[in-house]
Design a protein around this motif. Sequence first.
Motif: not given
Length: 181
Positions: A61-62, A115-118, A149-153
């Motif tokens: 998604q990201v 970030v999302v991979w981590a 993080t402030d990412l929504p995913e």
Amino acid sequence: RGTAVRWWLRQRPEPWRARVQIVAIDMSSEVRAAIRDVLPTARISADHWHVMTRANHMVTQVRRRRSWDLNARRGRIADPAWKYRTLLTCKQAHLSVAQRSRLDQILAAVVELAVVWAIKEITVQLLATRTSADFDTEWQHLEIAVRATDLPEPAALFKTLKAWKTEIRTFCLTRVTNART
């Protein structure tokens, strides 16, 4: 699905139902509710493949969102994040040195993907735990990473995992899965 599961379980003899200790399921709240209703003493194990599918979906998604944000289009073969998209969903432990080098280039170029991979890799570590203490430690690492993080995913993934925490813990402690053996 929940209605069908309830019906099927109720068709089993009571002695059979009484012997059921652990049920491995996909992450379906309908099925979980049906099992809790008909087999109230059985523990439920969330299948690890479905947990990882959700974590990998977060990464995808990201990657897709970043492509639209930067290029106003879908990813193309010329875009490193698209070209090497399968590296983003592979477990770090399964990558060769060359693959890890390519992945590092992508992650260095796109901080959101890093970030999302981590967070995905922390999920891998969570699923590898086999004791309650290790599970709690990895869960805390996951929660800290998501809150950083402030990412929504990642927030959406964590909301789902939090709703399934007991069942994920059951998988980690018992290794009961609905995968073929």
